[in-house]
Design a protein around this motif. Structure first.
Motif, short mmCIF file in Angstrom:
data_model
loop_
_atom_site.label_atom_id
_atom_site.label_comp_id
_atom_site.label_asym_id
_atom_site.label_seq_id
_atom_site.Cartn_x
_atom_site.Cartn_y
_atom_site.Cartn_z
N LEU A 64 -42.56 -24.09 -32.06
CA LEU A 64 -43.95 -24.15 -31.63
C LEU A 64 -44.79 -24.96 -32.61
CD1 LEU A 64 -44.61 -20.52 -30.30
CD2 LEU A 64 -43.75 -22.53 -29.09
N MET A 65 -44.53 -24.83 -33.90
CA MET A 65 -45.27 -25.63 -34.88
C MET A 65 -44.97 -27.11 -34.72
SD MET A 65 -45.52 -23.45 -38.43
CE MET A 65 -43.77 -23.09 -38.62
N GLN A 66 -43.74 -27.45 -34.36
CA GLN A 66 -43.42 -28.84 -34.07
C GLN A 66 -44.32 -29.40 -32.99
OE1 GLN A 66 -38.92 -28.83 -33.53
NE2 GLN A 66 -39.30 -30.91 -34.27
N ALA A 75 -39.39 -34.25 -40.21
CA ALA A 75 -40.73 -33.96 -40.73
C ALA A 75 -41.00 -32.46 -40.71
CB ALA A 75 -41.78 -34.70 -39.91
N MET A 76 -40.45 -31.76 -39.72
CA MET A 76 -40.64 -30.31 -39.65
C MET A 76 -39.93 -29.63 -40.81
SD MET A 76 -42.14 -27.95 -37.83
CE MET A 76 -42.45 -26.87 -39.21
N GLU A 77 -38.72 -30.08 -41.11
CA GLU A 77 -37.99 -29.51 -42.24
C GLU A 77 -38.77 -29.71 -43.54
OE1 GLU A 77 -33.83 -29.99 -44.79
OE2 GLU A 77 -34.17 -31.23 -43.00
N GLU A 78 -39.27 -30.93 -43.74
CA GLU A 78 -40.02 -31.21 -44.97
C GLU A 78 -41.29 -30.38 -45.04
OE1 GLU A 78 -40.72 -35.34 -45.44
OE2 GLU A 78 -38.59 -35.86 -45.66
N ALA A 79 -41.96 -30.19 -43.87
CA ALA A 79 -43.20 -29.40 -43.86
C ALA A 79 -42.94 -27.96 -44.27
CB ALA A 79 -43.83 -29.45 -42.46
N ILE A 83 -45.45 -27.02 -47.14
CA ILE A 83 -46.69 -26.37 -46.71
C ILE A 83 -46.47 -24.86 -46.62
CG2 ILE A 83 -48.46 -26.27 -44.92
CD1 ILE A 83 -47.64 -29.11 -44.12
N ALA A 84 -47.10 -24.15 -47.52
CA ALA A 84 -46.89 -22.70 -47.63
C ALA A 84 -47.35 -21.95 -46.38
CB ALA A 84 -47.62 -22.17 -48.86
N SER A 85 -48.45 -22.39 -45.76
CA SER A 85 -48.95 -21.67 -44.58
C SER A 85 -47.97 -21.74 -43.41
CB SER A 85 -50.30 -22.24 -44.14
OG SER A 85 -50.19 -23.62 -43.82
N MET A 86 -47.24 -22.85 -43.29
CA MET A 86 -46.25 -22.99 -42.23
C MET A 86 -45.02 -22.15 -42.53
SD MET A 86 -46.76 -27.06 -41.39
CE MET A 86 -45.92 -27.09 -39.82
N ILE A 98 -33.85 -22.57 -45.93
CA ILE A 98 -34.80 -23.08 -44.94
C ILE A 98 -34.01 -23.83 -43.87
CG2 ILE A 98 -36.74 -24.65 -44.55
CD1 ILE A 98 -37.60 -22.32 -46.21
N PRO A 99 -34.29 -23.62 -42.57
CA PRO A 99 -33.57 -24.36 -41.52
C PRO A 99 -33.68 -25.87 -41.73
CG PRO A 99 -34.85 -22.58 -40.55
CD PRO A 99 -35.24 -22.64 -42.00
N ASP A 100 -32.54 -26.57 -41.65
CA ASP A 100 -32.57 -28.02 -41.82
C ASP A 100 -32.88 -28.71 -40.49
OD1 ASP A 100 -30.22 -27.95 -40.35
OD2 ASP A 100 -28.92 -28.25 -42.09
N GLU A 101 -33.00 -30.03 -40.54
CA GLU A 101 -33.41 -30.77 -39.35
C GLU A 101 -32.39 -30.66 -38.22
OE1 GLU A 101 -32.61 -35.26 -39.57
OE2 GLU A 101 -33.09 -34.74 -41.65
N THR A 102 -31.11 -30.52 -38.53
CA THR A 102 -30.08 -30.38 -37.49
C THR A 102 -30.23 -29.04 -36.77
OG1 THR A 102 -28.56 -31.75 -38.77
CG2 THR A 102 -27.62 -30.39 -37.03
N THR A 103 -30.51 -27.99 -37.52
CA THR A 103 -30.72 -26.68 -36.92
C THR A 103 -31.95 -26.70 -36.00
OG1 THR A 103 -29.77 -25.62 -38.87
CG2 THR A 103 -31.07 -24.23 -37.40
N ILE A 104 -33.00 -27.36 -36.46
CA ILE A 104 -34.22 -27.49 -35.66
C ILE A 104 -33.95 -28.28 -34.39
CG2 ILE A 104 -36.56 -28.44 -35.66
CD1 ILE A 104 -36.59 -27.85 -38.72
N LEU A 105 -33.18 -29.37 -34.53
CA LEU A 105 -32.80 -30.20 -33.37
C LEU A 105 -31.98 -29.39 -32.38
CD1 LEU A 105 -32.22 -32.89 -31.85
CD2 LEU A 105 -30.32 -33.24 -33.44
N ASN A 106 -31.02 -28.62 -32.87
CA ASN A 106 -30.15 -27.85 -31.99
C ASN A 106 -30.93 -26.80 -31.19
OD1 ASN A 106 -27.88 -29.26 -32.77
ND2 ASN A 106 -27.30 -27.79 -34.35
N PHE A 107 -31.95 -26.21 -31.81
CA PHE A 107 -32.76 -25.22 -31.08
C PHE A 107 -33.54 -25.90 -29.96
CE2 PHE A 107 -36.54 -22.64 -30.31
CZ PHE A 107 -35.96 -21.41 -30.07
N ARG A 108 -34.12 -27.06 -30.24
CA ARG A 108 -34.85 -27.80 -29.20
C ARG A 108 -33.92 -28.18 -28.06
NH1 ARG A 108 -35.21 -33.06 -28.84
NH2 ARG A 108 -34.86 -33.48 -31.05
N ARG A 109 -32.72 -28.63 -28.40
CA ARG A 109 -31.76 -29.01 -27.36
C ARG A 109 -31.28 -27.80 -26.56
NH1 ARG A 109 -28.03 -33.71 -30.25
NH2 ARG A 109 -29.59 -35.39 -30.03
#
Length: 325
Positions: A64-66, A75-79, A83-86, A98-109
């Motif tokens: 959802l934050m993405q 960019a989501m992984e780096e954020a 960014i502490a609030s995120m 912290i979830p890496d960009e591949t994990t984030i990609l896999n959830f979106r897919r």
């Protein structure tokens, strides 16, 4: 209690709340988490099959934050690191992975594969309807062009993105068509097409079936004649040139008054577009093909409904709106 990192500890002791923090605090309160988690949970990976998955709610919050902040997977992984609030919103800490960009990609897919975007919109709208915030007595229809880079053109076959002319300008991309509840201004139906598709061709698919009146601009002229629904009151704007060409007199003044009234009602259909494009920054497609972009657009309009209804939802729960210092 988990040990806090120095960064998280420093963040917890600060006094001023930023606009991002206020936004996330509000959305934390108004999103129907249980409803959305129950939708995704049956298809989410279970522990025991390879690496232990992150908690579903953590990944949903990251997704959802993405969408809210228009971030790519890297960019989501780096954020999440920066960014502490995120991190706090996602219930993460620098002391744990912290979830890496591949994990984030896999959830979106995962959401795309099971076509859950439409279900997310439907579940959110069902929740808002039960709260009495979506009455569905009338519908407003409209469309907006979402630009796409020329690299999204297909090498062969029918292109999913297309160019179209609006006014004196040419645009390349897709269209998002929406049906909006007249009373609340919330989106109940979303369809997508290539940018060159005529708005009138989608009008039939933007109705939920229970409305008695439909408001539309002049681009939908003729929709009433092509509709299979009978007994609907189609309030379609006249073309401005035809009104200007009328001779001055009582009839022209009456028509201008009627057109002004229709326009004042129809103006609310622009609000969801403003939230998606300005609040969430979605002005250009991120992916190739209609299917992936449609999945994101459906989620964005579900989130825009919650954003527009947030004050009423917070009032129902007795929560006071967080203030920016």
């Amino acid at each position: 209690m988990d040990q806090m990192s120095f960064g998280d500890s420093e963040y917890a002791s600060k006094r001023k709340r930023t606009r991002r923090e206020v936004f996330l605090a509000e959305m934390e309160q108004v999103i129907p988490w249980t409803i959305l988690l129950n939708l995704i949970e049956p298809v989410y990976p279970k522990a025991g099959n390879g690496r232990r998955p992150y908690p579903l709610k953590v990944m949903l919050k990251i997704h959802l934050m993405q969408n809210w902040f228009g971030l790519s997977d890297p960019a989501m992984e780096e954020a999440l690191y920066e960014i502490a609030s995120m991190r706090q919103f996602a219930s993460l800490s620098l002391t744990k992975p912290i979830p890496d960009e591949t994990t984030i990609l896999n959830f979106r897919r995962l959401l795309e594969t099971y076509e859950l975007g439409a279900d997310i919109l439907a579940r959110v709208n069902g929740y808002l309807s039960r709260k009495g915030l979506m009455l569905k007595r009338g519908t407003m229809v409209d469309a907006t062009i979402i630009a796409a880079p020329s690299s999204t053109k297909n090498a062969g076959g029918e292109p999913e993105m297309h160019q179209t002319k609006k006014g004196n300008e040419w645009f390349f991309g897709m269209k998002a068509h929406i049906g909006v509840d007249v009373d609340s201004g919330l989106v109940h139906t979303v369809t997508t097409t290539a940018a060159n598709e005529a708005d009138v061709n989608e009008a039939e698919y933007l109705l939920h079936g229970k409305e008695s009146v439909v408001y539309a601009d002049a681009g939908y002229t003729g929709a009433d004649k092509h509709s299979s629904r009978r007994g609907l009151d189609w309030q379609i704007a006249r073309r401005r040139s035809s009104v200007k060409a009328m001779p001055e007199g009582r009839q022209k003044r009456a028509i201008e008054k009627a057109e002004k009234r229709k326009a004042s009602i129809r103006a609310r259909v622009e609000h969801p577009f403003r939230v998606v494009k300005r609040q969430f920054g979605y002005v250009k497609v991120r992916f190739k093909g209609l299917a992936k972009n449609t999945a994101q657009i459906l989620t964005l309009f579900a989130l825009s409904n919650l954003w527009m209804a947030r004050k009423r939802l917070l009032a129902m729960t007795g929560e006071l709106r967080p203030k920016v210092a």
